[in-house]
Scaffold this motif. Structure first.
Motif, PDB file in Angstrom:
ATOM      1  N   VAL A 188       0.941  -1.238  -0.080  1.00 13.50           N
ATOM      2  CA  VAL A 188       0.114  -0.045  -0.050  1.00 13.50           C
ATOM      3  C   VAL A 188       0.828   1.176  -0.049  1.00 13.50           C
ATOM      4  N   LEU A 189       0.667   2.199  -0.914  1.00 13.25           N
ATOM      5  CA  LEU A 189       1.553   3.186  -1.052  1.00 13.25           C
ATOM      6  C   LEU A 189       0.700   4.543  -1.248  1.00 13.25           C
ATOM      7  N   ASP A 190       1.404   5.547  -0.448  1.00 10.37           N
ATOM      8  CA  ASP A 190       1.042   6.967  -0.870  1.00 10.37           C
ATOM      9  C   ASP A 190       2.076   7.633  -1.835  1.00 10.37           C
ATOM     10  N   ILE A 191       1.625   8.058  -2.965  1.00  8.10           N
ATOM     11  CA  ILE A 191       2.548   8.767  -3.880  1.00  8.10           C
ATOM     12  C   ILE A 191       2.102  10.034  -4.421  1.00  8.10           C
ATOM     13  N   VAL A 192       3.006  11.025  -4.513  1.00  9.32           N
ATOM     14  CA  VAL A 192       3.081  12.457  -5.114  1.00  9.32           C
ATOM     15  C   VAL A 192       3.812  12.240  -6.150  1.00  9.32           C
ATOM     16  N   GLY A 193       3.112  12.576  -7.435  1.00  7.27           N
ATOM     17  CA  GLY A 193       3.663  12.729  -8.767  1.00  7.27           C
ATOM     18  C   GLY A 193       2.831  13.755  -9.482  1.00  7.27           C
ATOM     19  N   GLU A 194       3.197  13.572 -10.836  1.00  7.36           N
ATOM     20  CA  GLU A 194       2.691  14.671 -11.773  1.00  7.36           C
ATOM     21  C   GLU A 194       1.788  13.474 -12.980  1.00  7.36           C
ATOM     22  N   THR A 195       0.644  14.229 -13.167  1.00  6.19           N
ATOM     23  CA  THR A 195       0.026  13.462 -14.243  1.00  6.19           C
ATOM     24  C   THR A 195       0.382  13.849 -15.630  1.00  6.19           C
ATOM     25  N   THR A 196       0.578  12.589 -16.442  1.00  5.15           N
ATOM     26  CA  THR A 196       1.055  12.997 -17.717  1.00  5.15           C
ATOM     27  C   THR A 196       0.275  11.929 -18.540  1.00  5.15           C
ATOM     28  N   TYR A 197       0.471  12.195 -20.144  1.00  5.87           N
ATOM     29  CA  TYR A 197      -0.289  11.290 -20.984  1.00  5.87           C
ATOM     30  C   TYR A 197       0.786  11.096 -21.958  1.00  5.87           C
ATOM     31  N   PHE A 198       0.905   9.505 -22.150  1.00  5.68           N
ATOM     32  CA  PHE A 198       2.084   9.410 -23.302  1.00  5.68           C
ATOM     33  C   PHE A 198       1.439   8.911 -24.490  1.00  5.68           C
ATOM     34  N   SER A 199       1.801   9.594 -25.788  1.00  2.00           N
ATOM     35  CA  SER A 199       1.428   9.083 -26.840  1.00  2.00           C
ATOM     36  C   SER A 199       2.770   9.654 -27.977  1.00  2.00           C
ATOM     37  N   SER A 200       2.628   8.957 -29.102  1.00  2.00           N
ATOM     38  CA  SER A 200       3.795   9.204 -30.017  1.00  2.00           C
ATOM     39  C   SER A 200       3.356   9.170 -31.417  1.00  2.00           C
ATOM     40  N   SER A 201       3.544  10.151 -32.316  1.00  2.00           N
ATOM     41  CA  SER A 201       2.967  10.430 -33.532  1.00  2.00           C
ATOM     42  C   SER A 201       4.200   9.748 -34.314  1.00  2.00           C
ATOM     43  N   LEU A 202       5.127   9.236 -33.772  1.00  2.00           N
ATOM     44  CA  LEU A 202       6.393   8.433 -34.457  1.00  2.00           C
ATOM     45  C   LEU A 202       6.247   7.268 -34.969  1.00  2.00           C
ATOM     46  N   CYS A 203       4.908   6.591 -34.493  1.00  2.00           N
ATOM     47  CA  CYS A 203       4.985   5.386 -34.946  1.00  2.00           C
ATOM     48  C   CYS A 203       3.599   5.222 -35.553  1.00  2.00           C
ATOM     49  N   SER A 204       3.135   6.334 -36.495  1.00  2.00           N
ATOM     50  CA  SER A 204       1.959   6.203 -37.492  1.00  2.00           C
ATOM     51  C   SER A 204       2.342   5.321 -38.528  1.00  2.00           C
ATOM     52  N   ASP A 205       3.407   5.128 -38.927  1.00  2.00           N
ATOM     53  CA  ASP A 205       3.651   4.226 -39.933  1.00  2.00           C
ATOM     54  C   ASP A 205       4.834   3.267 -39.513  1.00  2.00           C
ATOM     55  N   ALA A 206       4.440   2.134 -39.854  1.00  2.00           N
ATOM     56  CA  ALA A 206       5.726   0.983 -39.443  1.00  2.00           C
ATOM     57  C   ALA A 206       6.916   1.050 -40.127  1.00  2.00           C
ATOM     58  N   CYS A 207       6.907   1.554 -41.041  1.00  3.66           N
ATOM     59  CA  CYS A 207       8.332   1.579 -41.856  1.00  3.66           C
ATOM     60  C   CYS A 207       8.404   2.657 -42.844  1.00  3.66           C
ATOM     61  N   GLY A 208       7.424   3.926 -42.614  1.00  2.36           N
ATOM     62  CA  GLY A 208       7.284   5.021 -43.390  1.00  2.36           C
ATOM     63  C   GLY A 208       8.766   5.339 -44.307  1.00  2.36           C
ATOM     64  N   ASP A 209       9.801   5.527 -43.263  1.00  4.04           N
ATOM     65  CA  ASP A 209      11.029   6.394 -43.796  1.00  4.04           C
ATOM     66  C   ASP A 209      12.311   5.337 -43.933  1.00  4.04           C
ATOM     67  N   LEU A 210      11.824   3.905 -43.739  1.00  5.53           N
ATOM     68  CA  LEU A 210      12.777   3.123 -43.675  1.00  5.53           C
ATOM     69  C   LEU A 210      13.337   2.532 -45.103  1.00  5.53           C
ATOM     70  N   ASN A 211      14.468   2.641 -45.292  1.00  5.64           N
ATOM     71  CA  ASN A 211      14.943   2.257 -46.678  1.00  5.64           C
ATOM     72  C   ASN A 211      15.334   0.759 -46.650  1.00  5.64           C
ATOM     73  N   CYS A 212      14.691  -0.211 -46.994  1.00  2.00           N
ATOM     74  CA  CYS A 212      14.673  -1.681 -46.467  1.00  2.00           C
ATOM     75  C   CYS A 212      15.897  -2.093 -47.380  1.00  2.00           C
ATOM     76  N   ASP A 213      16.187  -1.678 -48.640  1.00  4.37           N
ATOM     77  CA  ASP A 213      17.105  -2.054 -49.401  1.00  4.37           C
ATOM     78  C   ASP A 213      18.637  -1.353 -48.708  1.00  4.37           C
ATOM     79  N   ALA A 214      18.777  -0.397 -48.306  1.00  2.00           N
ATOM     80  CA  ALA A 214      19.814   0.065 -47.779  1.00  2.00           C
ATOM     81  C   ALA A 214      20.289  -0.526 -46.609  1.00  2.00           C
ATOM     82  N   GLU A 215      19.254  -0.660 -45.711  1.00  2.00           N
ATOM     83  CA  GLU A 215      19.479  -0.963 -44.246  1.00  2.00           C
ATOM     84  C   GLU A 215      19.269  -2.410 -43.763  1.00  2.00           C
ATOM     85  N   SER A 216      19.010  -3.402 -45.056  1.00  2.00           N
ATOM     86  CA  SER A 216      18.947  -4.813 -44.682  1.00  2.00           C
ATOM     87  C   SER A 216      20.195  -5.593 -44.678  1.00  2.00           C
TER      88      SER A 216
END
Length: 394
Positions: A188-216
């Motif tokens: 059982v805990l008493d906690i003092v902290g700050e409310t946040t909300y995590f989300s990221s627009s960086l994951c909207s496309d699985a491989c949008g900027d990946l050059n598969c030919d160059a990086e494989s």
């Protein structure tokens, strides 16, 4: 008939390379962070923990004085200002996850119940180690919507003999953050902290900027790279929905111990929502809550680089049919661990059928996944290295 998913075993390493050169996206199993975040893939930055995920820290917010790691501790490491912190507002988990309490509000949660051990979350670019504990509303016998949340604390990273910035391994060292190192489910805990909300627009496309030919690189091929990224878009699309958290922990006081509530059993309709990118209301209500999926549950088999069908894929992830639902080892895995309790799951029988899986709904950077806290007690049948003792990792 068992499903098979080809090529995902090796893509984690491929994506790590892509991120290191600034290629956005390509996070098929939630195990690498977006461009600009420091640290290495699983096992190289102290903890690893299913890869170095960013689970909602950011670099903004308020910082207090450094804590001493005791039962009652104060502060979040990483620097502190001279301004007096704002007074904490009494709040409940439900008020935070329903938006009654605004984001970026300093709050005090009284009498919440720890539902997990402390685990490594991430290493930030500013050199802060992030540590997480899932907590539940008090006085529950069973978990319910809007009764769970992830609390994230901080400590300063270390520099090893090679000059690399790393975080302590929880298996044998103190984290140095406000949470007690031995915090356990039911505390059982008493906690003092700050409310946040995590989300990221960086994951909207699985491989949008990946050059598969160059990086494989061998044994990956460009065709496999494209196939893997395409197969991951359905899961990664869920990242559009963020997760409520309590961050920048100022103090933690342990006041007692109770039996933690049992996990809510998700209905068939709720399991389907778990794999839907449009169910914001569901994820906001159940994110951070420990739940149960009941079987029979067949794994989605993957093919590794040697052409073998496997149950456990890259970074210790298991995909279950009927969702898809990803089951990870983020909470209990510790990079370089000696004990079985902190290693990834082992299932050599490709015909295994799971009777149940308990875990926390967690936005593990790009994917909403189910994260057990204990590979022996939270999964039935347990990992093979648990032998016959399902309580060995309690």
């Amino acid at each position: 008939m068992r499903s098979r998913e080809v090529g995902l075993l090796g893509l984690g390493a491929l994506c790590a390379v892509a991120v290191s050169v600034g290629a956005g996206g390509c996070q098929p199993e939630g195990n690498t962070r977006p461009p600009g975040w420091s640290g290495e893939p699983r096992g190289t930055a102290g903890q690893g923990g299913s890869g170095a995920e960013m689970a909602g820290s950011g670099e903004g917010g308020r910082r207090g004085d450094e804590g001493d790691g005791g039962t009652t501790t104060t502060g979040s490491a990483g620097g502190g200002g001279t301004e007096d912190p704002p007074a904490a507002r009494a709040a409940t988990i439900e008020e935070i996850t329903t938006g009654v309490v605004p984001r970026d509000t300093v709050v005090e949660l009284k009498g919440v119940v720890a539902m997990s051990q402390k685990f490594f979350v991430d290493l930030t670019r500013s050199g802060a180690c992030l540590w997480g504990v899932f907590v539940s509303s008090p006085n529950l016998t069973e978990t319910a919507a809007n009764t769970g949340i992830l609390a994230v604390s901080r400590s300063e990273a270390l520099t090893d003999e090679d000059g690399d910035v790393v975080c302590p391994r929880l298996e044998g060292a103190s984290a140095g953050d406000p949470f007690p190192d031995d915090v356990a489910p039911g505390d059982v805990l008493d906690i003092v902290g700050e409310t946040t909300y995590f989300s990221s627009s960086l994951c909207s496309d699985a491989c949008g900027d990946l050059n598969c030919d160059a990086e494989s690189d061998p044994p990956e091929t460009a065709d496999t790279c494209r196939q893997d990224c395409g197969a991951s878009r359905e899961l990664i699309a869920q990242s559009a929905v963020g997760q409520y958290q309590v961050e920048w922990i100022k103090s933690v006081t342990r006041t007692g111990h109770v039996d933690p509530p049992t996990p809510h059993v998700l209905t068939a309709d709720e399991v389907l929502k778990l794999s839907s990118p449009t169910e914001a209301e569901f994820f906001h209500a159940w994110g951070g809550v420990k739940v149960r999926i009941e079987g029979p549950l067949d794994p989605v088999l993957r093919t590794n680089s040697m052409g073998e069908d496997v149950v456990v894929g890259s970074y210790g992830n298991i995909h279950l049919e009927g969702g898809p639902v990803q089951v990870g080892d983020k909470i209990y895995y510790v990079g370089g661990a000696q004990g079985a309790c902190h290693k990834g799951p082992i299932y050599s029988d490709v015909n295994v059928v799971f009777n149940r899986v308990d875990g926390f709904l967690y936005n593990n950077f790009c994917i909403w996944s189910l994260q057990p806290a204990n590979k022996c007690a939270d999964i039935d049948p347990p990992s093979e290295d648990c032998a016959t003792d399902a309580s060995m990792c309690h």
